[in-house]
Design an enzyme around this catalytic site. Structure first.
Site, PDB file in Angstrom:
ATOM      1  N   GLN A  23      -4.190  -1.321   9.828  1.00 49.80           N
ATOM      2  CA  GLN A  23      -4.211  -2.642   9.207  1.00 49.80           C
ATOM      3  C   GLN A  23      -4.845  -3.665  10.161  1.00 49.80           C
ATOM      4  O   GLN A  23      -4.415  -3.797  11.306  1.00 49.80           O
ATOM      5  CB  GLN A  23      -2.771  -3.065   8.846  1.00 49.80           C
ATOM      6  CG  GLN A  23      -2.686  -4.369   8.096  1.00 49.80           C
ATOM      7  CD  GLN A  23      -3.302  -4.291   6.696  1.00 49.80           C
ATOM      8  OE1 GLN A  23      -3.101  -3.329   5.960  1.00 49.80           O
ATOM      9  NE2 GLN A  23      -4.074  -5.302   6.326  1.00 49.80           N
ATOM     10  N   ASP A  78     -10.525   3.392   4.522  1.00 46.03           N
ATOM     11  CA  ASP A  78     -10.978   2.004   4.396  1.00 46.03           C
ATOM     12  C   ASP A  78     -12.507   1.928   4.407  1.00 46.03           C
ATOM     13  O   ASP A  78     -13.083   0.857   4.212  1.00 46.03           O
ATOM     14  CB  ASP A  78     -10.415   1.158   5.546  1.00 46.03           C
ATOM     15  CG  ASP A  78      -9.282   0.250   5.086  1.00 46.03           C
ATOM     16  OD1 ASP A  78      -9.146   0.073   3.865  1.00 46.03           O
ATOM     17  OD2 ASP A  78      -8.563  -0.275   5.948  1.00 46.03           O
ATOM     18  N   LYS A 137       0.839  -1.207   0.000  1.00 43.40           N
ATOM     19  CA  LYS A 137       0.000   0.000   0.000  1.00 43.40           C
ATOM     20  C   LYS A 137       0.872   1.255   0.000  1.00 43.40           C
ATOM     21  O   LYS A 137       0.598   2.222  -0.703  1.00 43.40           O
ATOM     22  CB  LYS A 137      -0.939  -0.010   1.219  1.00 43.40           C
ATOM     23  CG  LYS A 137      -2.050  -1.050   1.088  1.00 43.40           C
ATOM     24  CD  LYS A 137      -2.806  -1.272   2.393  1.00 43.40           C
ATOM     25  CE  LYS A 137      -3.803  -2.424   2.238  1.00 43.40           C
ATOM     26  NZ  LYS A 137      -4.532  -2.742   3.465  1.00 43.40           N
TER      27      LYS A 137
END
Ligand code: NAP
Length: 282
Positions: A98, A121, A54
């Site tokens: 994460q 997200d 990412k």
């Protein structure tokens, strides 16, 4: 094999190139670069690879990423404090924690602590609620990637029968909401669905997100259907999707491979979300 193979890598590359161009325009206009803050608790090797990919994608799109690697023993309060600070930090446009976090930390509490305007997200209750109400917000990356693939394939969703297998907060439910917003007629299947293959066979658009290798074969695919396989399952034979690609491809019109289908789209949509979060700031 009759079906067209949908090249997720190519579609993702196109999205990333578009984001990179738009980052240049953003910098000219605002005099700054969008910044993504990534947070990883512990040293899970798979999570480390995801974060590395990412951050690399961020660099390649001309954006900046700032990483916070915390030891596995970090307390929930310490993590909440960091997420709160990143929310207040004017230099940070997007926050990505994460998942999974270690077991002593409640992931829902962490997600709720993320500033919804920086929730790249798309997992906070605010963004999930906006999506549920059909209002603009940050949409989680994998579902947004599924929709981008369908758009790229020119799939007519209005009035189409869509079946989503899986009802998770991360994938199944948001995909179903997005398909509904695109005026498809949507059925959501889960582990208690009675006739899974029969229900799936109704689908013009079949999205599999169950996390069960080769759960769906040719018997679950309507002739001419578009099949999007979100599943990523590590098996002794290697990575497998939720769909038996080879068997389903004999029946479907188009199908995503695993790997190389939905996976690359997730990172591409993260970049698009980070830029969108930066742009929406005043
Ligand atoms: P999850 O939270 O475990 O949810 C799985 C869903 O599938 C649940 O709703 C479950 O039903 C349903 N399900 C499980 N077994 C089933 C069965 N035999 N028949 C019908 N439905 C069944 O998983 P997730 O986070 O949504 O992820 C799903 C898959 O997508 C995984 O393979 C994951 O690795 C993959 N994934 C890929 C990406 C990517 O970037 N490509 C991103 C995210 C996830 P119940 O609700 O009844 O338990």
């Amino acid at each position: 094999m009759a079906a067209r193979i949908i090249d997720g890598k190519a579609v993702a590359a196109a999205v990333r190139a578009r984001v990179a161009e738009e980052v240049v325009a953003y910098e000219e206009e605002r005099g700054r670069t969008p910044v993504l803050a990534t947070v990883l608790v512990g040293d899970d090797p798979a999570s480390q690879i995801y974060i590395r990919n990412k951050r690399k994608a961020c660099d390649e799109a001309g954006m900046r990423s700032v990483h916070h690697g915390l030891p596995a023993e970090t307390s929930e309060n310490e993590l909440l404090e960091l997420v709160g600070e990143l929310g207040l930090d004017c230099d940070v446009d997007g926050i990505l924690v994460q998942l999974p976090v270690p077991e002593h930390i409640d992931p829902d509490r962490v997600v709720r602590a993320i500033d919804p305007a920086k929730d790249v997200d798309g997992l906070t209750p605010v963004n999930a609620g906006l999506l549920a109400q059909g209002m603009p917000g940050l949409v989680s990356c994998t579902p947004a990637g599924v929709m981008e693939l369908l758009r790229h394939e020119g799939v007519e969703l209005e009035g189409a029968e869509a079946v989503v297998v899986g009802r998770s907060k991360l994938v199944g439910v948001p995909v179903a909401r997005l398909l509904l917003a695109a005026n498809a007629t949507v059925t959501v299947c889960h582990s208690r669905t009675r006739d899974l293959p029969g229900t799936c066979r109704r689908a013009d658009v079949l999205v599999a997100a169950a996390g069960v290798p080769h759960l769906l074969g040719a018997e679950a695919v309507k002739p001419g259907a578009i099949v999007i396989d979100v599943g990523v399952n590590r098996t002794e034979e290697g990575l497998r999707g939720d769909v038996d690609t080879e068997a389903a491809a004999e029946v479907a019109a188009a199908i995503t491979p695993v790997p190389g289908g939905v996976g690359p789209m997730t990172v591409a949509m993260l970049l698009a979300n980070t830029l969108a979060a930066a742009r929406s700031r005043v």
